[in-house]
Motif scaffolding. Structure first.
Motif, PDB file in Angstrom:
ATOM      1  N   SER A   7     127.754  -9.948  14.817  1.00  0.00           N
ATOM      2  CA  SER A   7     127.617 -10.925  15.890  1.00  0.00           C
ATOM      3  C   SER A   7     126.505 -10.466  16.839  1.00  0.00           C
ATOM      4  O   SER A   7     126.109  -9.300  16.813  1.00  0.00           O
ATOM      5  CB  SER A   7     128.938 -11.055  16.647  1.00  0.00           C
ATOM      6  OG  SER A   7     129.179  -9.896  17.404  1.00  0.00           O
ATOM      7  N   PRO A   8     125.990 -11.366  17.683  1.00  0.00           N
ATOM      8  CA  PRO A   8     124.929 -10.951  18.621  1.00  0.00           C
ATOM      9  C   PRO A   8     125.356  -9.811  19.552  1.00  0.00           C
ATOM     10  O   PRO A   8     124.561  -8.943  19.869  1.00  0.00           O
ATOM     11  CB  PRO A   8     124.631 -12.227  19.411  1.00  0.00           C
ATOM     12  CG  PRO A   8     125.062 -13.334  18.525  1.00  0.00           C
ATOM     13  CD  PRO A   8     126.204 -12.806  17.725  1.00  0.00           C
ATOM     14  N   VAL A   9     126.628  -9.799  19.947  1.00  0.00           N
ATOM     15  CA  VAL A   9     127.117  -8.724  20.817  1.00  0.00           C
ATOM     16  C   VAL A   9     127.113  -7.397  20.056  1.00  0.00           C
ATOM     17  O   VAL A   9     126.721  -6.365  20.590  1.00  0.00           O
ATOM     18  CB  VAL A   9     128.527  -9.055  21.357  1.00  0.00           C
ATOM     19  CG1 VAL A   9     129.106  -7.886  22.127  1.00  0.00           C
ATOM     20  CG2 VAL A   9     128.497 -10.300  22.203  1.00  0.00           C
ATOM     21  N   GLN A  10     127.528  -7.433  18.802  1.00  0.00           N
ATOM     22  CA  GLN A  10     127.541  -6.211  18.004  1.00  0.00           C
ATOM     23  C   GLN A  10     126.128  -5.725  17.722  1.00  0.00           C
ATOM     24  O   GLN A  10     125.873  -4.529  17.672  1.00  0.00           O
ATOM     25  CB  GLN A  10     128.282  -6.440  16.692  1.00  0.00           C
ATOM     26  CG  GLN A  10     129.782  -6.499  16.861  1.00  0.00           C
ATOM     27  CD  GLN A  10     130.479  -6.790  15.551  1.00  0.00           C
ATOM     28  OE1 GLN A  10     129.942  -7.491  14.704  1.00  0.00           O
ATOM     29  NE2 GLN A  10     131.670  -6.248  15.383  1.00  0.00           N
ATOM     30  N   ARG A  11     125.178  -6.656  17.538  1.00  0.00           N
ATOM     31  CA  ARG A  11     123.792  -6.242  17.330  1.00  0.00           C
ATOM     32  C   ARG A  11     123.237  -5.585  18.586  1.00  0.00           C
ATOM     33  O   ARG A  11     122.459  -4.646  18.512  1.00  0.00           O
ATOM     34  CB  ARG A  11     122.932  -7.446  16.955  1.00  0.00           C
ATOM     35  CG  ARG A  11     122.936  -7.690  15.473  1.00  0.00           C
ATOM     36  CD  ARG A  11     121.937  -8.741  15.089  1.00  0.00           C
ATOM     37  NE  ARG A  11     122.700  -9.958  14.857  1.00  0.00           N
ATOM     38  CZ  ARG A  11     122.350 -11.162  15.253  1.00  0.00           C
ATOM     39  NH1 ARG A  11     121.231 -11.356  15.879  1.00  0.00           N
ATOM     40  NH2 ARG A  11     123.101 -12.197  14.995  1.00  0.00           N
ATOM     41  N   LEU A  12     123.658  -6.085  19.751  1.00  0.00           N
ATOM     42  CA  LEU A  12     123.167  -5.542  21.010  1.00  0.00           C
ATOM     43  C   LEU A  12     123.808  -4.193  21.338  1.00  0.00           C
ATOM     44  O   LEU A  12     123.124  -3.256  21.742  1.00  0.00           O
ATOM     45  CB  LEU A  12     123.429  -6.538  22.147  1.00  0.00           C
ATOM     46  CG  LEU A  12     122.982  -6.143  23.539  1.00  0.00           C
ATOM     47  CD1 LEU A  12     121.458  -6.083  23.590  1.00  0.00           C
ATOM     48  CD2 LEU A  12     123.491  -7.132  24.561  1.00  0.00           C
ATOM     49  N   LEU A  13     125.112  -4.091  21.166  1.00  0.00           N
ATOM     50  CA  LEU A  13     125.845  -2.896  21.579  1.00  0.00           C
ATOM     51  C   LEU A  13     126.133  -1.915  20.446  1.00  0.00           C
ATOM     52  O   LEU A  13     126.640  -0.834  20.689  1.00  0.00           O
ATOM     53  CB  LEU A  13     127.161  -3.303  22.245  1.00  0.00           C
ATOM     54  CG  LEU A  13     127.020  -4.162  23.501  1.00  0.00           C
ATOM     55  CD1 LEU A  13     128.367  -4.619  23.981  1.00  0.00           C
ATOM     56  CD2 LEU A  13     126.280  -3.419  24.583  1.00  0.00           C
TER      57      LEU A  13
END
Length: 85
Positions: A16-22
């Motif tokens: 997910s975008p959050v997982q890619r970021l964090l």
């Protein structure tokens, strides 16, 4: 066995975008548990830093810097001419 089929260690996971970021090992549920356990410390730190910023802004003398020079121009209506009345 077919060599075109990736095994479990070679499979790509869709992040997910959050997982890619964090990062892919980010766990939002664990983050919420940690925040709930240390909520009072979060509030204390927030109040302390906000208070420190307000005190700094209140008691620090403002510094002003002006870069200007006087600009005086003398206007003459012509050298040696007379105005008749």
């Amino acid at each position: 066995m077919d060599n075109n089929i990736p095994n479990s260690s070679e499979r790509k996971t869709i992040l997910s975008p959050v997982q890619r970021l964090l990062g892919e090992d980010f766990n939002p549920a664990l983050l919420l548990i940690m925040i709930r356990k240390s909520f009072i410390w979060c509030v204390i730190i927030l109040l302390f830093t906000t208070s420190a910023a307000l005190i700094y802004l209140r008691y620090t003398l403002p510094t002003y810097e002006v870069n200007a020079s006087p600009d005086c121009k003398v206007h003459q209506h012509g050298a040696g001419t007379r105005h008749s009345e």
